[in-house]
Enzyme design. Structure first.
Site, mmCIF file in Angstrom:
data_model
loop_
_atom_site.group_PDB
_atom_site.id
_atom_site.type_symbol
_atom_site.label_atom_id
_atom_site.label_comp_id
_atom_site.label_asym_id
_atom_site.label_seq_id
_atom_site.Cartn_x
_atom_site.Cartn_y
_atom_site.Cartn_z
ATOM 1 N N GLU A 1 -1.531 4.420 13.911
ATOM 2 C CA GLU A 1 -1.125 5.635 13.204
ATOM 3 C C GLU A 1 -1.310 6.871 14.066
ATOM 4 O OE1 GLU A 1 -1.722 7.926 8.920
ATOM 5 O OE2 GLU A 1 -3.087 6.299 9.475
ATOM 6 N N HIS B 1 -3.240 7.350 6.618
ATOM 7 C CA HIS B 1 -3.460 6.054 5.974
ATOM 8 C C HIS B 1 -4.881 5.598 6.305
ATOM 9 C CE1 HIS B 1 -2.306 2.450 3.952
ATOM 10 N NE2 HIS B 1 -2.504 1.676 5.001
ATOM 11 N N CYS C 1 0.808 -1.225 0.000
ATOM 12 C CA CYS C 1 0.000 0.000 0.000
ATOM 13 C C CYS C 1 0.841 1.274 0.000
ATOM 14 C CB CYS C 1 -0.953 -0.014 1.192
ATOM 15 S SG CYS C 1 -1.975 -1.495 1.237
ATOM 16 N N LYS D 1 -10.015 7.659 2.519
ATOM 17 C CA LYS D 1 -10.411 6.280 2.233
ATOM 18 C C LYS D 1 -11.854 6.017 2.660
ATOM 19 C CE LYS D 1 -5.911 3.928 2.434
ATOM 20 N NZ LYS D 1 -4.997 5.027 2.785
ATOM 21 N N PHE E 1 1.600 -3.763 3.881
ATOM 22 C CA PHE E 1 1.943 -5.079 4.407
ATOM 23 C C PHE E 1 3.441 -5.331 4.208
ATOM 24 C CE2 PHE E 1 -2.417 -7.443 3.857
ATOM 25 C CZ PHE E 1 -2.953 -6.642 4.849
ATOM 26 N N HIS F 1 -9.901 1.670 -0.135
ATOM 27 C CA HIS F 1 -8.449 1.531 -0.070
ATOM 28 C C HIS F 1 -7.923 1.057 -1.422
ATOM 29 C CE1 HIS F 1 -4.484 0.898 1.151
ATOM 30 N NE2 HIS F 1 -4.626 0.072 2.165
#
Length: 415
Positions: A316, A305, A165, A337, A403, A342
């Site tokens: 975060e 994010h 991502c 998002k 990830f 996403h």
């Protein structure tokens, strides 16, 4: 060494809430949700039956049908967004030095739809190996950058970044470095993804990462809400034209923002989960501020994010509080998002565009779908819930985390 200034002179977007950059921005300001039942395939047997799909997109409106068939949707999206950004910047083969212009493009997955279709076709054909001769060039992640450079004759640096991502944020950061170090004058950068597929939905369902709120998809992506229960998969593309400042001024280009700094770190913690204290996130923001020569108090907006997962949102925010301290309470924070879903490897690109438009128009896009406060978050934080907010924005920071523990932050400032 002295580095050159880098600015943004063109934008292009293809998202679930708008098929151009301006439509996308309008969708953000109007709090539009792009989530709806999946149409790309029959998802009725899956735990999640909805996503943020691109809507009313016909590639043959932008390229010949024969050419479109050679491109996976993620490459189609890339070419269309890049074309828009170049046109927006007023750039073409007549005013670009091809040896001083390149492409760095991000994608986390690439041509998963093509690979999936070919494997299903093989299995249904009783094992007869009749693969499409374009299987490999449609599938590989780097091919989108290749298509963009071939179409526009750009012979400068050309490659793709793959960091889940964080892919397109890393692409933007690399392009920023190439220009400021004098290795290029113009870079087409950003990212695309087209993972709303049997494999994409099935894989993320197996990870228990997706929301399963099938009865009301439009409100399923709810970052920072107490009842958030997973992210909504999105697709599309975002493209930015980065240009050396003097080069842009000389040709009379419109400048939308300056790229101030960027950074990358690794969590070194877990393959899918963020560090629970947000240590990687904290470090990457600190390094981006240092690279930009800015202090925490200089940032007015953070596009987080903010995926709408129970643990990720908390980690975060812990990182933000660790960097910004009391200055965090003067920030506007939002997760777009909540509207686009996403976009995986393309997330950093479209969220950078949100930051750039926020700077250009001096308005912060909202986080929609807030229903219940989460006591895990300090009530003094301003998540820009539900409605956009006008304010002075001098600099904006965007975070993307992938990830594998891949972290990226990019900072843009008003010029």
């Amino acid at each position: 060494m002295k580095t050159r200034r880098v600015v943004v002179t063109g934008l292009g977007a293809l998202t679930a809430i708008g098929n151009t950059a301006s439509e996308y921005w309008d969708g953000l300001l109007n709090g539009v949700s792009g989530a709806a039942p999946i149409t790309h395939f029959d998802a009725s047997k899956f735990k999640t039956t909805f996503a943020c799909e691109v809507k009313n997109f016909d590639p043959t409106q932008f390229m010949e049908r024969k050419e479109a068939r050679k491109l996976d949707p993620f490459s189609q999206y890339a070419v269309v967004a890049a074309d828009e950004a170049l046109q927006h910047a007023g750039l073409n083969k007549e005013n670009i030095d091809p040896d001083r212009a390149g492409v760095v493009w991000g994608a986390g997955i690439g041509g998963i739809t093509t690979l999936e279709q070919e494997i299903i076709g093989f299995a249904n054909g009783n094992g007869t190996p009749r693969f499409n001769p374009f299987l490999v060039p449609k599938m590989i992640v780097d091919i989108a950058a290749g298509h963009i450079s071939i179409k526009h004759g750009l012979r400068g640096p050309n490659y793709s970044t793959v960091s889940a991502c964080a892919s397109s944020s890393h692409a933007i950061s690399n392009s920023f470095d190439l220009i400021r170090l004098g290795k290029a004058d113009i870079m087409v950068t950003g990212g695309s993804e087209a993972a709303v597929s049997i494999t994409g939905i099935g894989g993320f369902n197996a990870l228990r990462a997706l929301s399963q709120q099938n009865d009301d998809p439009a409100t399923a992506s709810r970052p920072y809400d107490k009842d958030r229960n997973g992210f909504v998969l999105g697709e599309g593309a975002g493209a930015l034209i980065l240009e050396e400042y003097e080069h842009a001024v000389k040709r009379g280009a419109t400048i939308y923002a300056e790229v101030a700094g960027s950074a990358a770190t690794g969590d070194a913690h877990h393959i899918t989960a963020p560090h629970p204290e947000g240590l990687g996130a904290k470090k990457v923001m600190e390094l981006a501020l240092e690279d930009a020569g800015l202090q925490p108090a200089d940032i007015d907006y953070i596009n987080t994010h903010g995926t709408s997962t129970p643990l990720g949102d908390i980690a975060e925010i812990k990182g933000i509080l660790g960097v910004f301290g009391d200055s965090a309470f003067d920030l506007n924070i939002s997760s777009t998002k909540s509207m686009t879903g996403h976009l995986l490897g393309a997330a950093g690109a479209i969220e950078s565009i949100a930051c750039i438009f926020a700077l250009h128009h001096q308005i912060v896009p909202p986080t929609i779908n807030h229903f219940t406060d989460d006591p895990a978050f300090d009530s003094r934080l301003n998540f820009t819930f539900d409605k956009p907010q006008k304010r002075e924005i001098r600099a904006a920071l965007t975070n993307t985390f992938g990830f594998g523990g891949h972290n990226s932050s990019v900072i843009y400032k008003k010029i």
